[in-house]
Design an enzyme around this catalytic site. Structure first.
Site, short mmCIF file in Angstrom:
data_model
loop_
_atom_site.label_atom_id
_atom_site.label_comp_id
_atom_site.label_asym_id
_atom_site.label_seq_id
_atom_site.Cartn_x
_atom_site.Cartn_y
_atom_site.Cartn_z
N GLY A 108 0.77 -1.23 0.02
CA GLY A 108 -0.08 -0.11 -0.13
C GLY A 108 0.82 1.28 0.10
O GLY A 108 0.55 2.22 -0.62
N ASP A 132 4.81 -9.63 5.84
CA ASP A 132 4.51 -10.50 4.86
C ASP A 132 5.34 -11.38 3.71
O ASP A 132 5.21 -12.15 3.30
CB ASP A 132 3.27 -9.98 3.99
CG ASP A 132 1.92 -9.78 5.20
OD1 ASP A 132 2.04 -10.12 6.32
OD2 ASP A 132 0.98 -9.39 4.45
N ARG A 167 -4.14 -33.69 20.57
CA ARG A 167 -5.16 -32.80 19.59
C ARG A 167 -4.55 -32.43 18.33
O ARG A 167 -3.38 -32.42 18.32
CB ARG A 167 -5.14 -31.55 20.70
CG ARG A 167 -6.06 -31.77 21.64
CD ARG A 167 -6.52 -30.51 22.61
NE ARG A 167 -7.63 -30.63 23.40
CZ ARG A 167 -7.68 -30.00 24.38
NH1 ARG A 167 -6.81 -29.18 25.10
NH2 ARG A 167 -8.73 -30.31 25.47
N GLY A 175 -0.45 -12.92 6.81
CA GLY A 175 -0.21 -13.13 5.60
C GLY A 175 -1.49 -12.73 4.99
O GLY A 175 -2.16 -13.89 4.44
N ALA A 191 4.85 -28.89 11.14
CA ALA A 191 3.45 -29.11 10.92
C ALA A 191 3.00 -30.12 9.94
O ALA A 191 4.08 -30.35 8.85
CB ALA A 191 2.87 -27.53 10.28
N LYS A 218 0.80 -40.77 14.08
CA LYS A 218 0.88 -39.30 14.61
C LYS A 218 -0.22 -39.23 15.68
O LYS A 218 -1.48 -39.20 15.40
CB LYS A 218 0.68 -38.50 13.42
CG LYS A 218 1.72 -37.72 12.83
CD LYS A 218 1.42 -36.60 11.77
CE LYS A 218 2.43 -36.44 10.82
NZ LYS A 218 3.59 -35.75 11.07
N GLU A 227 -3.54 -16.44 7.01
CA GLU A 227 -5.01 -15.80 7.28
C GLU A 227 -5.50 -15.56 5.75
O GLU A 227 -6.84 -15.57 5.78
CB GLU A 227 -4.95 -14.50 7.91
CG GLU A 227 -4.12 -13.45 7.22
CD GLU A 227 -4.05 -12.28 7.74
OE1 GLU A 227 -4.74 -11.74 8.62
OE2 GLU A 227 -2.83 -11.45 7.44
N HIS A 257 -1.65 -10.10 15.79
CA HIS A 257 -0.54 -8.84 16.28
C HIS A 257 0.81 -9.23 16.76
O HIS A 257 1.61 -8.50 16.80
CB HIS A 257 -1.34 -7.70 16.36
CG HIS A 257 -2.06 -6.79 15.59
ND1 HIS A 257 -3.53 -7.49 15.09
CD2 HIS A 257 -1.76 -6.08 14.62
CE1 HIS A 257 -3.91 -6.85 14.05
NE2 HIS A 257 -3.00 -5.89 13.73
#
Ligand code: F6P
Length: 327
Positions: A108, A132, A167, A175, A191, A218, A227, A257
């Site tokens: 921007g 980002d 869990r 992002g 991950a 696992k 996001e 944030h």
């Protein structure tokens, strides 16, 4: 080098990023070294319009190298999107005899800078500052490394509790349109999957990955969600998965944030320092309407309109390997 550059202004704009202060310091120190007067503009483009200026001395930037945020403050300025706003900004620069402008920010910020240059011809150099990492013309943007490290620290903690309870966690990271943080953090935290806006992976494909993981014993799993993923945020994706698959007790964490704050990493401090110095040297070389970046460890200038319009691609090797490593 052009010795006619006598006075330049620097501002930070858009979302703050760790390392912006190191970049400001680089600009100020480079100005002092080259006997150029440096003016700090407060509150981004809003401050430019209002003439919120302060002279920065060599000691104005002492002890800020390791501080997060930006001492110049930032804004996402609506006024600078208007013709009248930009006219006022130009008048403020003129009445203060400013020869050039350095803007530290993201997409921007550079969009505004490019329009401003086209209208008034003010020499402007952009410094890529956004967590980002979504700017073409630099391998890394200021703040990306630190933000990724913050995500890794948080996910390591989430992993402890995920393991203890067997869990599945969906962790949403920043992002808006890009998956750079998600991809790197996914690799660094092991991950099972990363959901990236660039890839558009379907929920069914994700469920297959989760099922395979469960079959190979696992006990807990982490899915990192950028996001901007096309399936929605982490809550939406978790709900969609739960509708079709009940293999795990599922939880969601949105990091938010926290990713933008904190002391910049050594990598970001060095990157920002180099870019700050190079931005001043760019103006001295009569460059304008360009962003300074670092590609393959070399300072490189890219036209601002290219930096914002060209799509920066994710590293395909990292993408390929993340799939191998997560089985
Ligand atoms: O600066 C980039 C970014 O952190 C994006 O990742 C995020 O979508 C956006 O800024 C959030 O902006 P704001 O703090 O204005 O809500």
């Amino acid at each position: 080098m052009n010795k006619n550059v006598k006075k330049i202004a620097v501002l930070t704009s858009g979302g703050d990023a760790p390392g912006m202060n190191a970049a400001i310091r680089g600009v100020v120190r480079s100005c002092v070294f080259n006997e150029i007067e440096c003016i700090g503009v407060f509150q981004g483009y809003d401050g430019l319009i209002q003439g919120d200026f302060k002279k920065l001395h060599v000691r104005s930037v002492s002890k800020i190298l390791g501080r997060g945020g930006t001492i110049l403050k930032s804004s996402r300025s609506d006024a600078f999107r208007t013709v009248e706003g930009r006219k006022k900004a130009f008048e403020a620069l003129q009445s203060n005899n400013i020869d050039g402008l350095i803007v530290i920010g993201g997409n921007g910020t550079f969009t505004g800078a490019h329009v401003f240059f086209e209208e008034y011809g003010v020499p402007i150099i952009g410094v890529p500052g956004t967590i980002d990492n979504d700017l073409y013309g630099t391998d890394s943007t200021i703040g990306y490394d630190t933000a990724t490290n913050s995500v890794v620290e948080a996910v390591d903690k989430i992993r402890d509790t995920a393991n203890s309870h067997n869990r599945l966690f969906f962790v949403e990271v920043m992002g808006r349109d890009a998956g750079f943080i998600a991809l790197r953090a996914g690799i660094a935290t092991g991950a099972i999957a990363v959901m990236l806006p660039e890839q558009g992976q379907s929920i069914d494909a994700l469920i297959k990955v989760l099922e395979k993981g469960a079959e190979s014993k696992k006990t807990s799993s982490i899915v990192i969600v950028a996001e901007g993923d096309t399936n929605g945020g982490a809550y939406e994706i978790a709900n969609k998965v739960k509708e079709k698959y009940s293999g795990y007790d599922t939880k969601v964490a949105v990091l938010g944030h926290i990713q933008r704050g904190g002391s910049p990493s050594a990598w970001d401090r060095v990157l920002a320092s180099r870019l700050g110095v190079s931005a001043v040297e760019g103006l001295m070389m009569e460059r304008a309407d360009e962003m300074v970046g670092i590609i393959n460890d070399k300072e490189t200038f890219t036209a601002l309109d290219q930096a914002i319009s060209m799509k920066k691609m994710l590293n395909i090797e990292e993408l390929r390997m993340s799939k191998i490593l997560s089985i």
